[in-house]
Design an enzyme around this catalytic site. Structure first.
Site, PDB file in Angstrom:
ATOM      1  N   SER A   1     -24.728  31.000  41.823  1.00 57.60           N
ATOM      2  CA  SER A   1     -24.274  30.694  40.464  1.00 57.60           C
ATOM      3  C   SER A   1     -25.312  31.094  39.418  1.00 57.60           C
ATOM      4  O   SER A   1     -25.770  32.232  39.428  1.00 57.60           O
ATOM      5  CB  SER A   1     -23.934  29.211  40.395  1.00 57.60           C
ATOM      6  OG  SER A   1     -22.982  29.008  39.406  1.00 57.60           O
TER       7      SER A   1
ATOM      8  N   LYS B   1     -27.474  34.674  39.140  1.00 62.72           N
ATOM      9  CA  LYS B   1     -27.767  35.585  38.026  1.00 62.72           C
ATOM     10  C   LYS B   1     -29.269  35.896  38.046  1.00 62.72           C
ATOM     11  O   LYS B   1     -29.700  37.045  37.891  1.00 62.72           O
ATOM     12  CB  LYS B   1     -27.390  34.936  36.685  1.00 62.72           C
ATOM     13  CG  LYS B   1     -25.958  34.373  36.582  1.00 62.72           C
ATOM     14  CD  LYS B   1     -25.684  33.766  35.198  1.00 62.72           C
ATOM     15  CE  LYS B   1     -24.681  32.624  35.158  1.00 62.72           C
ATOM     16  NZ  LYS B   1     -23.294  32.858  35.429  1.00 62.72           N
TER      17      LYS B   1
ATOM     18  N   TRP C   1     -13.519  30.897  37.658  1.00 58.91           N
ATOM     19  CA  TRP C   1     -14.476  30.886  36.538  1.00 58.91           C
ATOM     20  C   TRP C   1     -15.495  32.026  36.653  1.00 58.91           C
ATOM     21  O   TRP C   1     -15.956  32.557  35.646  1.00 58.91           O
ATOM     22  CB  TRP C   1     -15.159  29.515  36.504  1.00 58.91           C
ATOM     23  CG  TRP C   1     -16.052  29.292  35.329  1.00 58.91           C
ATOM     24  CD1 TRP C   1     -17.381  29.002  35.344  1.00 58.91           C
ATOM     25  CD2 TRP C   1     -15.682  29.305  33.942  1.00 58.91           C
ATOM     26  NE1 TRP C   1     -17.862  28.859  34.069  1.00 58.91           N
ATOM     27  CE2 TRP C   1     -16.838  29.039  33.184  1.00 58.91           C
ATOM     28  CE3 TRP C   1     -14.480  29.546  33.252  1.00 58.91           C
ATOM     29  CZ2 TRP C   1     -16.844  28.989  31.785  1.00 58.91           C
ATOM     30  CZ3 TRP C   1     -14.474  29.499  31.856  1.00 58.91           C
ATOM     31  CH2 TRP C   1     -15.645  29.225  31.152  1.00 58.91           C
TER      32      TRP C   1
ATOM     33  N   HIS D   1     -16.268  27.027  44.246  1.00 60.16           N
ATOM     34  CA  HIS D   1     -17.608  27.370  43.771  1.00 60.16           C
ATOM     35  C   HIS D   1     -18.672  26.589  44.537  1.00 60.16           C
ATOM     36  O   HIS D   1     -18.863  25.388  44.307  1.00 60.16           O
ATOM     37  CB  HIS D   1     -17.668  27.034  42.276  1.00 60.16           C
ATOM     38  CG  HIS D   1     -18.913  27.499  41.595  1.00 60.16           C
ATOM     39  ND1 HIS D   1     -19.185  28.829  41.392  1.00 60.16           N
ATOM     40  CD2 HIS D   1     -19.953  26.812  41.063  1.00 60.16           C
ATOM     41  CE1 HIS D   1     -20.342  28.938  40.748  1.00 60.16           C
ATOM     42  NE2 HIS D   1     -20.837  27.725  40.545  1.00 60.16           N
TER      43      HIS D   1
HETATM   44  C1  GCU Z   1     -21.370  27.018  34.626  1.00 55.69           C
HETATM   45  C2  GCU Z   1     -21.554  28.352  33.947  1.00 55.69           C
HETATM   46  C3  GCU Z   1     -21.639  29.492  34.950  1.00 55.69           C
HETATM   47  C4  GCU Z   1     -22.680  29.174  36.005  1.00 55.69           C
HETATM   48  C5  GCU Z   1     -22.362  27.839  36.621  1.00 55.69           C
HETATM   49  C6  GCU Z   1     -23.364  27.350  37.673  1.00 55.69           C
HETATM   50  O1  GCU Z   1     -20.087  26.949  35.193  1.00 55.69           O
HETATM   51  O2  GCU Z   1     -20.482  28.527  33.042  1.00 55.69           O
HETATM   52  O3  GCU Z   1     -21.988  30.705  34.302  1.00 55.69           O
HETATM   53  O4  GCU Z   1     -22.735  30.194  36.973  1.00 55.69           O
HETATM   54  O5  GCU Z   1     -22.349  26.849  35.612  1.00 55.69           O
HETATM   55  O6  GCU Z   1     -24.538  27.661  37.598  1.00 55.69           O
HETATM   56  O7  GCU Z   1     -22.918  26.593  38.546  1.00 55.69           O
END
Ligand code: GCU
Length: 407
Positions: A246, A250, A337, A388
């Protein structure tokens, strides 16, 4: 732009594939001045630096590199960890020449080893003590926004389902991890805490519009962890895979793009600002991510809120920056998402750069069915059924993929 300016440009959220707008992706193999990249030499010496500089100044922000004062201290070593299967070390990685600012690296290496081992390195969300049920791991100090999150931190092993340490050890891999909050706490405080202030110029109070946000700081921290791993004789620093889930996925992708010492990169459900193509504007968008997480990216990125077509790059080129090193992108079927198809297509559109190096990448127009990984090229990919998260299933695929390159 103020926050309200950003919000005014924010389009309605789209979860409908038929409403993904038509878009043209920038070509990774065409230079900004229109010249074609002819060979790997042209990629490495011209196009790659050009793309890297664009991602740096427009999306993640410039980080300071390795400070001269970085140094390490092994705080503990225990050869009888995890039922005697592993050696556990805890290492203070000091960011400067003082010993006030540091992160704690937790490292497990298999005891059954004849040589230095390959290692998976990733940041954790909740503290080093949450990754497994090892009573001797020093609890990380929780660093969340005052008044938010559990005040006393998370219980030991709270995130154990996300970190299959025993499975990695049994497969001959080490595991290294750092609590994200040791590098930069994950909330917007105008960059007063975390590592940013250590590197302000005289009179500077926050990063300039092209300087690092929190994700670049996390990636920078991963490189500092690598600085230590290079010194540890139990670890083969030429075989370190950087991994993240997540928002930390990144950071792993950006770390892998910037720092070519990482031999392999794994992105799990990294979504917007990670593996997913921005121009698809599917689910999370540039506008939305910058409004809710204004500290993640550099301020220049906010210019592209509602104006993705103006971006000089897109996220397939982030994947391409990793070439020719292997990269694995994982999505989850119910994780809309993060834009499953956008993550898959970023891999597909990074493929020409892998092919320039004579390797295969990732192919197709639609993601494969759930739980059918693609590993024939240097860009691995799967959609896991479910939501997720990062699970044992995901890690099993990463190990299988890594076995092809790091064993
Ligand atoms: C939020 C955010 C995402 C990210 C996520 C996470 O949902 O919008 O961009 O990847 O958190 O880190 O779980």
């Amino acid at each position: 732009l103020g926050v309200s300016g950003v919000r005014a440009q924010e389009p309605a959220m789209n979860y409908d594939e038929s409403r993904v707008p038509a878009y043209t992706l920038p070509d990774p193999l065409t230079m900004s001045d229109g010249r074609r990249v002819a060979d790997t030499e042209g990629w490495m010496s011209e196009r790659r630096p050009e793309l890297l500089a664009l991602f740096e100044s427009q999306i993640y922000g410039k980080a300071p590199g390795r400070p001269e004062g970085v140094h390490f201290e092994v705080l503990s070593e225990d050869r009888y960890a995890l039922s005697n299967m592993a050696t556990r070390k805890e290492i203070a990685v000091y960011f400067t020449d003082d010993e006030e600012h540091f992160m704690t690296l937790l490292l497990y290496v298999p005891n059954k080893r004849t040589d230095a081992v390959p290692v998976f390195l990733g940041l954790n969300f909740k503290g080093n003590h949450t990754i497994c049920d090892d009573p001797l791991v020093t609890p990380s100090t929780l660093r969340t926004e005052p008044g938010k999150g559990p005040s006393e931190g998370f219980p030991r092993a709270a995130a154990a389902s996300r970190w299959p340490v025993e499975m990695l050890i049994a497969n001959g891999y080490g595991l290294a991890t750092v609590y994200r909050g040791d590098i930069d706490p994950d909330y917007d405080d105008g960059f007063q805490n975390g590592v940013h202030p250590l590197f302000y110029r005289d009179g500077q109070t926050r990063p300039a519009p092209d300087e690092w946000g929190t994700i670049a700081a996390w990636a920078w921290g991963l490189s500092r962890a690598m600085d230590y791993l290079e010194t540890d004789e139990d670890v083969d620093a030429g075989r370190v895979a950087v991994i993240g889930h997540s928002r930390l996925g990144k950071a792993a992708l950006w770390a892998g793009a910037v720092d070519t010492r990482f031999a392999l990169v794994v992105s799990n459900d990294s979504g917007c600002g990670g593996a997913a193509l921005a121009r698809r504007r599917y689910a999370e968008t540039v506008a939305r991510i910058n409004r809710l997480f204004p500290h993640w990216f550099c301020d220049n990125y906010k210019r592209y809120a509602g104006d993705e077509d103006a971006l000089p790059v897109d996220q397939h080129e982030l994947i391409a920056l990793i070439a020719p090193r292997p990269v694995y992108i994982a999505s989850a079927a119910e994780d809309k998402w993060a834009d499953v198809k956008g993550e898959f297509l970023a891999g597909v559109h990074a493929t020409p750069v892998y092919e320039l190096f004579g390797s295969e990448g990732l192919y197709g127009t639609e993601p494969p069915p759930a739980d059918e990984p693609c590993m024939s090229g240097r860009i691995g990919y799967h959609v896991r059924s479910g939501g997720h998260d990062i699970t044992l299933y995901d890690w099993r695929q990463f190990v299988k993929f890594a076995d092809n390159y790091l064993k």
